[in-house]
Structures are given as C-alpha cells and as structure tokens.
Design a protein around this motif. Structure first.
Motif, mmCIF file in Angstrom:
data_model
loop_
_atom_site.group_PDB
_atom_site.id
_atom_site.type_symbol
_atom_site.label_atom_id
_atom_site.label_comp_id
_atom_site.label_asym_id
_atom_site.label_seq_id
_atom_site.Cartn_x
_atom_site.Cartn_y
_atom_site.Cartn_z
ATOM 1 N N ALA A 27 0.832 -1.208 0.000
ATOM 2 C CA ALA A 27 0.000 0.000 0.000
ATOM 3 C C ALA A 27 0.868 1.259 0.000
ATOM 4 C CB ALA A 27 -0.939 -0.001 1.212
ATOM 5 N N GLU A 30 2.726 1.544 -3.404
ATOM 6 C CA GLU A 30 1.817 1.968 -4.469
ATOM 7 C C GLU A 30 1.570 3.466 -4.381
ATOM 8 O OE1 GLU A 30 -1.784 2.847 -6.732
ATOM 9 O OE2 GLU A 30 -1.489 3.157 -4.593
ATOM 10 N N TRP A 34 2.647 6.348 -7.128
ATOM 11 C CA TRP A 34 1.660 7.295 -7.660
ATOM 12 C C TRP A 34 2.220 8.701 -7.595
ATOM 13 C CZ3 TRP A 34 -1.715 9.365 -10.439
ATOM 14 C CH2 TRP A 34 -2.999 8.874 -10.678
ATOM 15 N N PHE A 65 0.347 -1.120 -8.732
ATOM 16 C CA PHE A 65 -1.114 -1.042 -8.731
ATOM 17 C C PHE A 65 -1.715 -2.445 -8.797
ATOM 18 C CE2 PHE A 65 -5.060 -1.091 -11.170
ATOM 19 C CZ PHE A 65 -5.853 -0.230 -10.437
ATOM 20 N N TYR A 68 -1.078 -4.277 -5.566
ATOM 21 C CA TYR A 68 -1.962 -3.819 -4.498
ATOM 22 C C TYR A 68 -3.350 -4.446 -4.634
ATOM 23 C CZ TYR A 68 -4.951 -0.987 -1.579
ATOM 24 O OH TYR A 68 -5.876 -0.599 -0.641
ATOM 25 N N VAL A 69 -3.886 -4.465 -5.832
ATOM 26 C CA VAL A 69 -5.219 -5.040 -6.033
ATOM 27 C C VAL A 69 -5.213 -6.520 -5.640
ATOM 28 C CG1 VAL A 69 -6.924 -5.673 -7.781
ATOM 29 C CG2 VAL A 69 -5.972 -3.365 -7.746
ATOM 30 N N SER A 93 -7.147 2.399 -4.472
ATOM 31 C CA SER A 93 -6.029 2.286 -5.405
ATOM 32 C C SER A 93 -6.093 3.328 -6.514
ATOM 33 C CB SER A 93 -5.980 0.886 -6.016
ATOM 34 O OG SER A 93 -7.121 0.674 -6.844
ATOM 35 N N THR A 99 -4.157 4.723 -0.838
ATOM 36 C CA THR A 99 -3.878 3.417 -0.239
ATOM 37 C C THR A 99 -3.279 3.578 1.156
ATOM 38 O OG1 THR A 99 -1.763 3.327 -1.418
ATOM 39 C CG2 THR A 99 -3.642 2.198 -2.424
#
Length: 122
Positions: A27, A30, A34, A65, A68-69, A93, A99
C-alpha cells in the motif's frame, strides 16, 4: 481413506501478521509510485518537457497497482473483510496516495489484526 476438510483452514497468527505487513508495504509503495508518477508528469508537461519521469514511474506504478489489487483481495479473504471494506480497499487504489489512508484506517479499525498479540479477527 483420508478425509478432506471442506472448511478453509485459518492461517496461523505469524502468517496473518506477515500478510498484514505485506499489505502495508505494498500500500505504501503503491502510493509512493503514484506520487512519483505525478512528479514525472509535472516535469513532462510543466518543467523540462521530457518524459523520462513518466517512462520510469509509469511501469513501476502499473506493477505496484496490480500488486496492491491482488494483495488487497487476498487480505480481504484471509481477514474476512466485508464487501464494503473490500470495495473501499480497491477504490483506494485509484486516487493518489489513498492506499496509505486505507491502510491507516484498516489498522485503526483492527481489520489487519493486532501485531502486538498476534491475534486477528476470524
């Protein structure tokens, strides 16, 4: 003939704690990717008009990403999150750095277990 369990077995407390730590790490990574991508886009369109930052952070962010999903779905199943919590984790996300907000929320609410005691809600 051995019997096959029909109910999924619960992971041990150390495995659940390891999953919680992995979720937290992904998390945070990610969210950082970003932010890196946004900085790269700012440089591309506002400062140097070169897409190096986007070429570097774009694939990194894409991989994180997806990671994370996947880890959010695994964590949701293991920690038995409800549909609202799971959808909130997935929705986090999308906005930049959300996150981290979701991870902090999950820790506050005990949805990632208690690292001090090794316990987690089943």
């Amino acid at each position: 003939m051995p019997t096959v369990p029909t109910v999924p077995t619960r992971p041990t407390a150390p495995r659940a704690a390891a999953l919680a730590r992995t979720f937290r790490a992904v998390a945070i990574a990610e969210a950082c990717s970003w932010i890196g991508l946004l900085v790269g886009m700012a440089f591309k369109y506002l400062v140097v008009f070169d897409d190096l930052g986007v070429r570097v952070f774009g694939p990194i962010h894409g991989a994180l990403f997806v990671a994370y999903v996947v880890i959010a779905l695994v964590t949701a199943r293991v920690f038995r999150w409800g549909a609202v919590t799971t959808l909130l984790a997935l929705a986090a996300s999308i906005p930049p750095a959300a996150t981290i907000w979701f991870e902090r929320r999950a820790v506050r609410r005990g949805e990632l277990g208690d690292e001090r005691t090794g316990s987690w809600r089943a």
